[in-house]
Write an enzyme that holds these catalytic residues in place. Sequence first.
Site, PDB file in Angstrom:
ATOM      1  CG  ASP A   1      -1.968   0.985   1.300  1.00 50.87           C
ATOM      2  OD1 ASP A   1      -2.384   1.438   0.214  1.00 50.87           O
ATOM      3  OD2 ASP A   1      -2.441   1.315   2.412  1.00 50.87           O
TER       4      ASP A   1
ATOM      5  CD  GLU B   1      -3.408   8.434  -4.547  1.00 55.26           C
ATOM      6  OE1 GLU B   1      -3.402   7.337  -3.955  1.00 55.26           O
ATOM      7  OE2 GLU B   1      -3.572   9.513  -3.960  1.00 55.26           O
TER       8      GLU B   1
HETATM    9  P1  13P Z   1      -9.116   4.449   5.687  1.00 56.45           P
HETATM   10  O1  13P Z   1      -8.256   5.273   6.610  1.00 56.45           O
HETATM   11  O2  13P Z   1     -10.368   5.164   5.309  1.00 56.45           O
HETATM   12  O3  13P Z   1      -9.405   3.096   6.223  1.00 56.45           O
HETATM   13  O4  13P Z   1      -8.294   4.256   4.316  1.00 56.45           O
HETATM   14  C1  13P Z   1      -7.285   3.293   4.209  1.00 56.45           C
HETATM   15  C2  13P Z   1      -6.487   3.448   2.956  1.00 56.45           C
HETATM   16  O5  13P Z   1      -6.836   4.136   2.015  1.00 56.45           O
HETATM   17  C3  13P Z   1      -5.223   2.693   2.895  1.00 56.45           C
HETATM   18  O6  13P Z   1      -4.498   2.953   1.734  1.00 56.45           O
HETATM   19  O1  G3H Z   2      -2.461   4.504   3.901  1.00 60.43           O
HETATM   20  C1  G3H Z   2      -2.974   4.465   4.994  1.00 60.43           C
HETATM   21  C2  G3H Z   2      -3.178   3.218   5.740  1.00 60.43           C
HETATM   22  O2  G3H Z   2      -4.240   3.416   6.637  1.00 60.43           O
HETATM   23  C3  G3H Z   2      -1.925   2.755   6.427  1.00 60.43           C
HETATM   24  O3  G3H Z   2      -1.600   3.564   7.494  1.00 60.43           O
HETATM   25  O4  G3H Z   2       0.839   4.153   7.276  1.00 60.43           O
HETATM   26  O5  G3H Z   2      -0.337   4.183   9.510  1.00 60.43           O
HETATM   27  O6  G3H Z   2       0.201   2.017   8.371  1.00 60.43           O
HETATM   28  P1  G3H Z   2      -0.139   3.469   8.203  1.00 60.43           P
HETATM   29 ZN    ZN Z   3      -4.637   4.894   0.931  1.00 59.90          ZN
END
Ligand code: 13P
Ligand code: G3H
Ligand code: ZN
Length: 337
Positions: A83, A142
Amino acid sequence: MAMVSMRQLLDEAAAGGYGVGAFNVNNMEQIQAIMEAARETSSPVIIQASRGARSYTNDRFLYHLMEAAVELYPEIPVALHQDHGNSPATCISAIEQGFTSVMMDGSLLDDGKTPADFAYNIQVTREVVEHAHAVGVTVEGELGTLGGIEDGVGSGEIHLTDPDQAVEFVEQTGIDALAVAIGTSHGAYKFSRKPDGKVLAMNLIQEIHEKLPTTHLVMHGSSSVPKELIDIINEYGGEIRPTWGVPVEEIQLGIRHGVRKINVDTDSRLAITGAIRKAMAEDPGEFDPRSYLKPARAAMQQVIAQRMTQFGQAGHAGDYEPRSLTEMRDFYAGATA
Ligand code: 13P
Ligand code: G3H
Ligand code: ZN
């Protein structure tokens, strides 16, 4: 079943007209909660780890927990996704660690905060696509930056996705999935009232989908932030201010217009924190971590299973034979030949 390519999960979701939740994890209990919810609802799943999650767990712990998950739940197709990769180096290291999908978030510079320009975004995203597709791994890009239209959180600067630029971005990069900025933000404080079209630009999804009908769209910041979960936290000593998330019916509208991946982290965090606060408050003499981690895991499972049903992925775990990353590599090579 081995971990599968996210592209295959999303192609199947597009064919079936449903969305797939991408749930963030940081530990064993969260992975267990998602896998149990997937079994309960017979859902394919995307499990994702942020850079913070990778450094918290250490990649090897994370990877082996995921291997245990695929071994113990052989009927569930699972993609492991990076992510918000902040640079090609982060994405490449995720691929080396066994991730089957990566997000190159070139909407921001590699500090993860400063909005980047279009040329930079294309350059870093294309670099990751070349590397990832050569080994069958999926890439999400993105365009536009997150942050509420209303209160300007996130990068601090809000840039909604421009549909014409989106077409050029997809053409120039060759990504599998496109995260769009429509006014959502990460975390619990997204909107100060139920969002309408002025602060949550669902119309953009429809416009982008019309221009890019075969690109899988991704909604970030898509926790619904249910009041019931906030109430539990606050009842047991927490201090979460009144807030609104993204209503599930808006996500369902998005799914009807090309949204295939829906990112959810905050709802899991709220469920876990509420359950832990409650367990500790109800039995202050207890100090076995299992006494609060078990209800925490169960609370997360409940909210995830609910989202799987609402997004429509429930019932689709057994629809298809997973393709190996080698087959996906050949698929990409054929597509570009
Ligand atoms: P939320 O904070 O709304 O759960 O979004 C998570 C997200 O977009 C992780 O990439
Ligand atoms: O991108 C956002 C997700 O909620 C992950 O959050 O970077 O605190 O692990 P984090
Ligand atoms: Zn995100």
